[in-house]
Motif scaffolding. Structure first.
Motif, PDB file in Angstrom:
ATOM      1  N   GLY A  53      27.687  39.232  47.187  1.00  0.00           N
ATOM      2  CA  GLY A  53      28.093  40.369  46.363  1.00  0.00           C
ATOM      3  C   GLY A  53      28.285  41.625  47.199  1.00  0.00           C
ATOM      4  O   GLY A  53      29.280  42.341  47.061  1.00  0.00           O
ATOM      5  N   VAL A  54      27.334  41.876  48.082  1.00  0.00           N
ATOM      6  CA  VAL A  54      27.431  43.047  48.964  1.00  0.00           C
ATOM      7  C   VAL A  54      28.661  42.918  49.860  1.00  0.00           C
ATOM      8  O   VAL A  54      29.427  43.881  50.051  1.00  0.00           O
ATOM      9  CB  VAL A  54      26.142  43.208  49.808  1.00  0.00           C
ATOM     10  CG1 VAL A  54      26.348  44.204  50.939  1.00  0.00           C
ATOM     11  CG2 VAL A  54      24.978  43.645  48.923  1.00  0.00           C
ATOM     12  N   GLY A  57      31.670  43.905  47.925  1.00  0.00           N
ATOM     13  CA  GLY A  57      31.761  45.363  47.759  1.00  0.00           C
ATOM     14  C   GLY A  57      32.209  46.050  49.032  1.00  0.00           C
ATOM     15  O   GLY A  57      33.010  46.987  49.002  1.00  0.00           O
ATOM     16  N   THR A  61      36.096  47.939  49.930  1.00  0.00           N
ATOM     17  CA  THR A  61      36.267  49.306  50.430  1.00  0.00           C
ATOM     18  C   THR A  61      36.651  49.302  51.917  1.00  0.00           C
ATOM     19  O   THR A  61      36.324  50.224  52.656  1.00  0.00           O
ATOM     20  CB  THR A  61      34.979  50.120  50.200  1.00  0.00           C
ATOM     21  OG1 THR A  61      33.837  49.293  50.481  1.00  0.00           O
ATOM     22  CG2 THR A  61      34.882  50.592  48.782  1.00  0.00           C
ATOM     23  N   GLN A  89      38.748  37.906  43.155  1.00  0.00           N
ATOM     24  CA  GLN A  89      39.184  39.275  43.473  1.00  0.00           C
ATOM     25  C   GLN A  89      40.004  39.330  44.755  1.00  0.00           C
ATOM     26  O   GLN A  89      40.510  40.392  45.120  1.00  0.00           O
ATOM     27  CB  GLN A  89      37.977  40.205  43.578  1.00  0.00           C
ATOM     28  CG  GLN A  89      37.180  40.258  42.294  1.00  0.00           C
ATOM     29  CD  GLN A  89      36.253  41.454  42.239  1.00  0.00           C
ATOM     30  OE1 GLN A  89      36.560  42.452  41.603  1.00  0.00           O
ATOM     31  NE2 GLN A  89      35.126  41.375  42.907  1.00  0.00           N
TER      32      GLN A  89
ATOM     33  N   TYR B  59      32.770  55.661  42.180  1.00  0.00           N
ATOM     34  CA  TYR B  59      33.103  54.317  41.699  1.00  0.00           C
ATOM     35  C   TYR B  59      32.281  54.008  40.451  1.00  0.00           C
ATOM     36  O   TYR B  59      31.133  54.448  40.338  1.00  0.00           O
ATOM     37  CB  TYR B  59      32.774  53.256  42.772  1.00  0.00           C
ATOM     38  CG  TYR B  59      33.816  53.166  43.867  1.00  0.00           C
ATOM     39  CD1 TYR B  59      33.887  54.130  44.869  1.00  0.00           C
ATOM     40  CD2 TYR B  59      34.747  52.123  43.884  1.00  0.00           C
ATOM     41  CE1 TYR B  59      34.849  54.054  45.858  1.00  0.00           C
ATOM     42  CE2 TYR B  59      35.707  52.031  44.874  1.00  0.00           C
ATOM     43  CZ  TYR B  59      35.757  52.999  45.863  1.00  0.00           C
ATOM     44  OH  TYR B  59      36.717  52.921  46.844  1.00  0.00           O
ATOM     45  N   ALA B 101      38.878  43.025  34.470  1.00  0.00           N
ATOM     46  CA  ALA B 101      39.273  42.394  35.731  1.00  0.00           C
ATOM     47  C   ALA B 101      39.939  43.402  36.646  1.00  0.00           C
ATOM     48  O   ALA B 101      40.668  44.298  36.204  1.00  0.00           O
ATOM     49  CB  ALA B 101      40.216  41.229  35.466  1.00  0.00           C
ATOM     50  N   ARG B 102      39.678  43.236  37.927  1.00  0.00           N
ATOM     51  CA  ARG B 102      40.337  44.018  38.964  1.00  0.00           C
ATOM     52  C   ARG B 102      41.845  43.799  38.818  1.00  0.00           C
ATOM     53  O   ARG B 102      42.289  42.670  38.607  1.00  0.00           O
ATOM     54  CB  ARG B 102      39.859  43.499  40.313  1.00  0.00           C
ATOM     55  CG  ARG B 102      40.367  44.225  41.493  1.00  0.00           C
ATOM     56  CD  ARG B 102      39.636  43.747  42.742  1.00  0.00           C
ATOM     57  NE  ARG B 102      40.351  44.146  43.927  1.00  0.00           N
ATOM     58  CZ  ARG B 102      40.380  45.397  44.387  1.00  0.00           C
ATOM     59  NH1 ARG B 102      39.687  46.345  43.779  1.00  0.00           N
ATOM     60  NH2 ARG B 102      41.067  45.697  45.467  1.00  0.00           N
ATOM     61  N   ASP B 108      37.781  48.656  39.235  1.00  0.00           N
ATOM     62  CA  ASP B 108      37.596  48.298  40.639  1.00  0.00           C
ATOM     63  C   ASP B 108      37.100  46.874  40.805  1.00  0.00           C
ATOM     64  O   ASP B 108      37.388  46.220  41.804  1.00  0.00           O
ATOM     65  CB  ASP B 108      36.551  49.221  41.280  1.00  0.00           C
ATOM     66  CG  ASP B 108      37.163  50.532  41.744  1.00  0.00           C
ATOM     67  OD1 ASP B 108      38.128  50.464  42.525  1.00  0.00           O
ATOM     68  OD2 ASP B 108      36.687  51.603  41.327  1.00  0.00           O
ATOM     69  N   VAL B 109      36.274  46.427  39.877  1.00  0.00           N
ATOM     70  CA  VAL B 109      35.547  45.174  40.081  1.00  0.00           C
ATOM     71  C   VAL B 109      35.615  44.316  38.819  1.00  0.00           C
ATOM     72  O   VAL B 109      35.377  44.806  37.718  1.00  0.00           O
ATOM     73  CB  VAL B 109      34.064  45.468  40.434  1.00  0.00           C
ATOM     74  CG1 VAL B 109      33.247  44.197  40.487  1.00  0.00           C
ATOM     75  CG2 VAL B 109      33.967  46.217  41.764  1.00  0.00           C
ATOM     76  N   SER B 110      35.923  43.044  39.004  1.00  0.00           N
ATOM     77  CA  SER B 110      35.921  42.098  37.889  1.00  0.00           C
ATOM     78  C   SER B 110      34.484  41.724  37.559  1.00  0.00           C
ATOM     79  O   SER B 110      33.718  41.363  38.440  1.00  0.00           O
ATOM     80  CB  SER B 110      36.667  40.821  38.276  1.00  0.00           C
ATOM     81  OG  SER B 110      37.961  41.115  38.728  1.00  0.00           O
ATOM     82  N   ILE B 120      27.548  44.086  44.151  1.00  0.00           N
ATOM     83  CA  ILE B 120      28.853  44.621  44.560  1.00  0.00           C
ATOM     84  C   ILE B 120      28.771  46.142  44.663  1.00  0.00           C
ATOM     85  O   ILE B 120      29.260  46.746  45.625  1.00  0.00           O
ATOM     86  CB  ILE B 120      29.961  44.201  43.574  1.00  0.00           C
ATOM     87  CG1 ILE B 120      30.015  42.669  43.470  1.00  0.00           C
ATOM     88  CG2 ILE B 120      31.320  44.738  44.014  1.00  0.00           C
ATOM     89  CD1 ILE B 120      31.013  42.150  42.451  1.00  0.00           C
ATOM     90  N   ILE B 124      29.523  48.446  47.932  1.00  0.00           N
ATOM     91  CA  ILE B 124      30.440  49.595  47.960  1.00  0.00           C
ATOM     92  C   ILE B 124      29.687  50.849  48.414  1.00  0.00           C
ATOM     93  O   ILE B 124      30.151  51.594  49.284  1.00  0.00           O
ATOM     94  CB  ILE B 124      31.095  49.808  46.570  1.00  0.00           C
ATOM     95  CG1 ILE B 124      31.998  48.617  46.216  1.00  0.00           C
ATOM     96  CG2 ILE B 124      31.905  51.110  46.541  1.00  0.00           C
ATOM     97  CD1 ILE B 124      32.586  48.663  44.815  1.00  0.00           C
TER      98      ILE B 124
END
Lengths: 305, 269
Positions: A53-54, A57, A61, A89, B59, B101-102, B108-110, B120, B124
């Motif tokens: 997950g990290v 993210g 970016t 994604q 965000y 959904a993105r 930004d994120v699904s 996530i 970020i």
């Protein structure tokens, strides 16, 4: 293979924007990286769902993120993070897993990896790399920056030999011809290429000529090279340290069938998913898949029919 | 500027109509979360259609993705897309699904599978800090999704690397899909886990704009720590028949309810 990966990664990290996240593994592999790039290396601990997950993210970016662990812990444990956060994604996270097939043979079932690309083939956007030797790892690493989407690279554990001299022609997405011949076509993926080459040598002594295609890229699957190379061959043989069902064999068979090419295909791979015994990599392969002698004998038998 | 309360009310009226029209679920979860999101988008965060393609902004991640229609209503009102796109919700070929959904302007994120958002968001936030960006990352969690192990993995990571630009808001409405959240994992247990992982926290009334505004202005609550805002909310807030009732996780208003609910909200059909 791990060393080749680490060497290429270290070069890449000099850009200041490439990061390595690990799941608390990499002893004797990442010491230099840890020392040189303190801000770009992070041990994420035993928390692989979070690690993916990290990574997602960070990649969203603009960071170039590599994630490294033993394969079951970055593929099977956090599968949904891989599916939703990375593949769906379409973010450029690079997963690198160690321990294909029975690399961790005596570690037991939890550490065996005989179903990874069978499962991952269903994920959109993912490129699957299955290099055969350390120089293929280096070559693929140099090409990885060109790929915009997510990547999964599967590595063997240690002690891999350099298997051929054709690395300069390796292109991600295209099967690599290791040798060319008229009678038989071998299709292999991963370090099992070493066995295929040995069997080919035996068959050459018997007067047969053998083509070998190295599928160092599993996905996208290079159908065209298979179709071009399978013309006029007496038999095709697939080699994989992976379940045959959902494996390279399945992809080959499907491609041939779709294109109405009817040719005999012999398959060597793992047939029994649940291993209850422990032992060396070769022992496990012969017990649950195939033995070296068996390959040669079976092929010979078909050729002499 | 229109008062936030009025905006939230207007959105509730629209959502009653939307769910009546499309017969889709989760209106109760939207009504608990809507005031928090209105506060964030109108009063706190720096996210606009103009700055959305840059990293130099805040965000927002709706980790409880099932409240997506409420977010769509806000994104439409903030100019991310037009009425036509919003009205297509629930129709064949719509970009707007029940979970966001993105690819949708402003998203930004699904999300949709619980327990993904905080990781996530942490990634970020970590990335923004590395790039010395000033933006903050706001992530809205459901109270139920704090039962996911991955949420706690993320809480541990965020605390460990001092993500003082990360704000997690728990929509503490006390109800999950088939039980009271307190019967499964009480909120105090969640708070204790975050705090022991290195977070600071505050508790607010998630329907009180003034209170929320005050607390959001204080982020980070403690230097070098990620901030957890536990927003006490009511599932189905604003409609007597809906408030605190588990069935409104699933139901959509029928035609009689449509009129009754809109009347309660003081809106017009």
């Amino acid at each position: 293979m791990r060393k080749s990966f680490a060497i290429e990664l270290e070069k890449m990290m000099e850009d200041g924007n490439t990061f390595l996240l690990t799941g608390d593994v990499g002893f004797s592999v990442f010491e230099r990286i840890r020392e040189r790039f303190k801000k770009q290396y992070i041990n994420m601990g035993l928390a692989e769902q979070n690690m993916l997950g990290v990574a997602s993210g960070m990649a969203l970016t603009g960071k170039n993120v590599f994630v490294y662990s033993i394969i079951p812990f970055i593929v099977f444990r956090p599968f949904e993070q891989l599916r939703n956060d990375i593949c769906f994604q379409n973010v450029p996270v690079r997963l690198v897993g160690v321990g294909v097939g029975y690399s961790y043979s005596d570690a037991g079932f939890t550490h065996h990896v005989i179903e990874d690309y069978g499962i991952l083939n269903g994920l959109p956007n993912l490129t699957i790399l299955s290099p055969a030797d350390p120089l293929e790892v280096s070559e693929q690493m140099r090409q990885i920056p060109k790929i915009k989407g997510p990547i999964y690279m599967r590595l063997s554990r240690s002690g891999e030999q350099i298997l051929h001299t054709n690395h300069k022609n390796l292109k991600i997405g295209k099967a690599l011809e290791i040798s060319s011949g008229d009678d038989i076509l071998f299709l292999t993926t991963g370090t099992i290429l070493g066995k295929a080459i040995k069997v080919a040598e035996l068959l050459e002594k018997d007067g047969y000529s053998v083509s070998i295609l190295d599928y160092h890229t599993i996905k996208p699957f290079d159908e065209q090279t298979l179709l071009n190379s399978s013309a006029n061959k007496r038999i095709l043989v697939t080699f994989e340290e992976h379940l045959i069902n959902t494996g390279l064999y399945s992809m080959v068979a499907q491609t041939l069938m779709t294109n109405q090419i009817y040719v005999r295909v012999l398959k060597f791979g793992i047939t029994e998913p649940y291993t209850d015994l422990s032992g060396s990599r070769d022992y496990m392969l012969s017990k649950y898949g195939f033995s070296d002698e068996e390959i040669y004998k079976k092929i010979k038998k078909v050729l002499e029919e | 500027m229109q008062k936030l309360q009025e905006i939230a009310n207007e959105i509730r009226v629209d959502l009653v109509k939307l769910h009546n029209r499309t017969r889709t679920s989760h209106i109760g979860s939207e009504f608990s979360a809507i005031d928090i999101m209105v506060e964030l988008y109108y009063n706190v965060m720096n996210i606009t259609p103009e700055n959305f393609s840059s990293n130099d902004r805040d965000y927002f991640i709706l980790s409880k993705g099932h409240a997506a229609p409420a977010l769509y209503e806000i994104l439409y009102r903030r100019g991310f897309f037009g009425r036509e796109m919003l009205d297509k919700y629930g129709e064949d070929g719509s970009l707007l699904a029940e979970h966001p959904a993105r690819g949708i302007p402003g998203i930004d994120v699904s999300t949709g599978s619980l327990g993904h958002g905080l990781s996530i968001a942490s990634g970020i936030a970590y990335s923004l800090k590395l790039s010395k960006m000033k933006g903050k990352v706001y992530v809205l969690l459901s109270d139920g999704e704090c039962q996911e192990g991955s949420t706690l993995e993320a809480a541990n990571f965020a605390g460990r690397v001092n993500l003082d630009n990360l704000v997690a808001i728990i929509d503490n409405n006390g109800l999950q899909a088939y039980d009271r959240t307190s019967d499964i994992q009480p909120i105090n247990s969640v708070i204790a886990k975050f705090v022991s992982s290195g977070w600071s926290y505050k508790i607010v009334d998630g329907h009180d704009f003034e209170q929320m505004g005050r607390e959001f202005a204080l982020v980070p609550f403690v230097t070098d720590k990620p901030s957890l805002l536990v927003a006490n909310t009511i599932k189905g807030k604003g409609i007597r028949e809906m408030e605190n009732r588990i069935e409104w996780h699933y139901k959509s208003p029928n035609d009689t309810e449509l009129h009754e609910f809109i009347k309660q909200l003081g809106g017009r059909i």
